[in-house]
Write a protein that holds these residues in place. Structure first.
Motif, PDB file in Angstrom:
ATOM      1  N   GLY A  67       0.792  -1.225   0.000  1.00  0.00           N
ATOM      2  CA  GLY A  67       0.000   0.000   0.000  1.00  0.00           C
ATOM      3  C   GLY A  67       0.820   1.269   0.000  1.00  0.00           C
ATOM      4  O   GLY A  67       0.273   2.363  -0.021  1.00  0.00           O
ATOM      5  N   ALA A  68       2.123   1.147   0.014  1.00  0.00           N
ATOM      6  CA  ALA A  68       2.975   2.333   0.112  1.00  0.00           C
ATOM      7  C   ALA A  68       2.875   3.234  -1.116  1.00  0.00           C
ATOM      8  O   ALA A  68       3.031   4.440  -1.010  1.00  0.00           O
ATOM      9  N   THR A  69       2.587   2.660  -2.277  1.00  0.00           N
ATOM     10  CA  THR A  69       2.526   3.462  -3.500  1.00  0.00           C
ATOM     11  C   THR A  69       1.104   3.798  -3.922  1.00  0.00           C
ATOM     12  O   THR A  69       0.906   4.423  -4.958  1.00  0.00           O
ATOM     13  N   LEU A  70       0.104   3.399  -3.124  1.00  0.00           N
ATOM     14  CA  LEU A  70      -1.285   3.670  -3.480  1.00  0.00           C
ATOM     15  C   LEU A  70      -1.655   5.113  -3.183  1.00  0.00           C
ATOM     16  O   LEU A  70      -1.118   5.735  -2.254  1.00  0.00           O
ATOM     17  N   THR A  71      -2.611   5.626  -3.954  1.00  0.00           N
ATOM     18  CA  THR A  71      -3.130   6.963  -3.672  1.00  0.00           C
ATOM     19  C   THR A  71      -4.089   6.882  -2.485  1.00  0.00           C
ATOM     20  O   THR A  71      -4.512   5.785  -2.079  1.00  0.00           O
ATOM     21  N   GLU A  72      -4.465   8.031  -1.955  1.00  0.00           N
ATOM     22  CA  GLU A  72      -5.355   8.064  -0.788  1.00  0.00           C
ATOM     23  C   GLU A  72      -6.716   7.449  -1.124  1.00  0.00           C
ATOM     24  O   GLU A  72      -7.295   6.713  -0.322  1.00  0.00           O
ATOM     25  N   GLU A  73      -7.227   7.704  -2.323  1.00  0.00           N
ATOM     26  CA  GLU A  73      -8.523   7.140  -2.730  1.00  0.00           C
ATOM     27  C   GLU A  73      -8.460   5.619  -2.821  1.00  0.00           C
ATOM     28  O   GLU A  73      -9.398   4.935  -2.403  1.00  0.00           O
ATOM     29  N   GLU A  74      -7.365   5.096  -3.361  1.00  0.00           N
ATOM     30  CA  GLU A  74      -7.228   3.644  -3.459  1.00  0.00           C
ATOM     31  C   GLU A  74      -7.133   3.006  -2.086  1.00  0.00           C
ATOM     32  O   GLU A  74      -7.697   1.936  -1.849  1.00  0.00           O
ATOM     33  N   LYS A  75      -6.433   3.659  -1.151  1.00  0.00           N
ATOM     34  CA  LYS A  75      -6.330   3.132   0.217  1.00  0.00           C
ATOM     35  C   LYS A  75      -7.701   3.087   0.880  1.00  0.00           C
ATOM     36  O   LYS A  75      -8.051   2.101   1.544  1.00  0.00           O
ATOM     37  N   ILE A  76      -8.500   4.134   0.692  1.00  0.00           N
ATOM     38  CA  ILE A  76      -9.844   4.175   1.284  1.00  0.00           C
ATOM     39  C   ILE A  76     -10.723   3.094   0.680  1.00  0.00           C
ATOM     40  O   ILE A  76     -11.435   2.380   1.393  1.00  0.00           O
ATOM     41  N   LEU A  82      -9.799   0.235  -0.717  1.00  0.00           N
ATOM     42  CA  LEU A  82      -9.366  -1.088  -0.263  1.00  0.00           C
ATOM     43  C   LEU A  82      -9.710  -1.335   1.201  1.00  0.00           C
ATOM     44  O   LEU A  82     -10.046  -2.459   1.592  1.00  0.00           O
ATOM     45  N   THR A  83      -9.642  -0.293   2.027  1.00  0.00           N
ATOM     46  CA  THR A  83     -10.037  -0.436   3.435  1.00  0.00           C
ATOM     47  C   THR A  83     -11.518  -0.753   3.536  1.00  0.00           C
ATOM     48  O   THR A  83     -11.935  -1.606   4.330  1.00  0.00           O
ATOM     49  N   ALA A  84     -12.345  -0.080   2.745  1.00  0.00           N
ATOM     50  CA  ALA A  84     -13.786  -0.341   2.758  1.00  0.00           C
ATOM     51  C   ALA A  84     -14.073  -1.769   2.295  1.00  0.00           C
ATOM     52  O   ALA A  84     -14.924  -2.456   2.876  1.00  0.00           O
ATOM     53  N   ARG A  85     -13.383  -2.242   1.282  1.00  0.00           N
ATOM     54  CA  ARG A  85     -13.598  -3.606   0.802  1.00  0.00           C
ATOM     55  C   ARG A  85     -13.172  -4.632   1.841  1.00  0.00           C
ATOM     56  O   ARG A  85     -13.740  -5.718   1.923  1.00  0.00           O
ATOM     57  N   LEU A 119     -17.573   0.941  -2.114  1.00  0.00           N
ATOM     58  CA  LEU A 119     -17.805   2.368  -2.304  1.00  0.00           C
ATOM     59  C   LEU A 119     -18.350   2.612  -3.698  1.00  0.00           C
ATOM     60  O   LEU A 119     -17.971   1.938  -4.655  1.00  0.00           O
ATOM     61  N   PRO A 120     -19.247   3.597  -3.841  1.00  0.00           N
ATOM     62  CA  PRO A 120     -19.752   3.906  -5.184  1.00  0.00           C
ATOM     63  C   PRO A 120     -18.646   4.522  -6.041  1.00  0.00           C
ATOM     64  O   PRO A 120     -17.701   5.125  -5.530  1.00  0.00           O
ATOM     65  N   ASP A 121     -18.778   4.373  -7.339  1.00  0.00           N
ATOM     66  CA  ASP A 121     -17.829   4.969  -8.267  1.00  0.00           C
ATOM     67  C   ASP A 121     -18.058   6.478  -8.245  1.00  0.00           C
ATOM     68  O   ASP A 121     -19.159   6.959  -8.538  1.00  0.00           O
ATOM     69  N   LEU A 122     -17.057   7.242  -7.892  1.00  0.00           N
ATOM     70  CA  LEU A 122     -17.205   8.686  -7.737  1.00  0.00           C
ATOM     71  C   LEU A 122     -17.508   9.377  -9.056  1.00  0.00           C
ATOM     72  O   LEU A 122     -18.173  10.410  -9.069  1.00  0.00           O
ATOM     73  N   SER A 123     -17.059   8.841 -10.164  1.00  0.00           N
ATOM     74  CA  SER A 123     -17.352   9.483 -11.451  1.00  0.00           C
ATOM     75  C   SER A 123     -18.840   9.391 -11.776  1.00  0.00           C
ATOM     76  O   SER A 123     -19.413  10.305 -12.349  1.00  0.00           O
ATOM     77  N   GLU A 124     -19.508   8.277 -11.398  1.00  0.00           N
ATOM     78  CA  GLU A 124     -20.947   8.135 -11.623  1.00  0.00           C
ATOM     79  C   GLU A 124     -21.722   9.084 -10.722  1.00  0.00           C
ATOM     80  O   GLU A 124     -22.696   9.695 -11.135  1.00  0.00           O
TER      81      GLU A 124
END
Length: 119
Positions: free
Chosen positions: A86-95, A97-100, A106-111
């Motif tokens: 997880g060291a190279t993940l962005t903050e959104e990806e970390k959130i 993956l934590t939720a999963r 989590l819903p797709d933010l673009s939608e």
């Protein structure tokens, strides 16, 4: 082992540690020209009246040390990535993956943003 064989072995070791590119990088090009030069063609040889075998041996040892250092750095980076994925993940990806991990999707933010703009 003679100097020519040692130089070829060191040159190949250095190239193995550099990323492969279709057009060679400037560093690869510079290394090739340095290794292709004869000892009498080097800039130091022109000013000093020639390089001794001892100086060439010292330069080859430095090149071997650089190749070992580059190899160690590559292996270190691979181990860090392996044991800290997880060291190279962005903050959104970390959130996400934590939720999963706890069973949420989590819903797709673009939608969601597209619905806000259309309403």
């Amino acid at each position: 082992m003679d100097l020519k064989t040692q130089a070829l072995r060191t040159y190949r070791a250095i190239l193995r540690e550099l990323p492969r590119r279709t057009p060679p990088s400037p560093l690869q090009t510079r290394l090739r020209t340095l290794y292709q030069q004869q000892p009498s063609q080097t800039p130091q040889a022109k000013t000093e009246g020639g390089e001794g075998e001892g100086q060439l041996q010292m330069k080859l040892q430095q090149a071997e040390q650089w190749a070992m250092y580059a190899r160690a750095q590559r292996k270190y980076a691979a181990l860090v990535e392996r044991y800290n994925p997880g060291a190279t993940l962005t903050e959104e990806e970390k959130i996400r993956l934590t939720a999963r991990r706890v069973g949420w999707d989590l819903p797709d933010l673009s939608e969601v943003e597209g619905e806000k703009g259309g309403a």
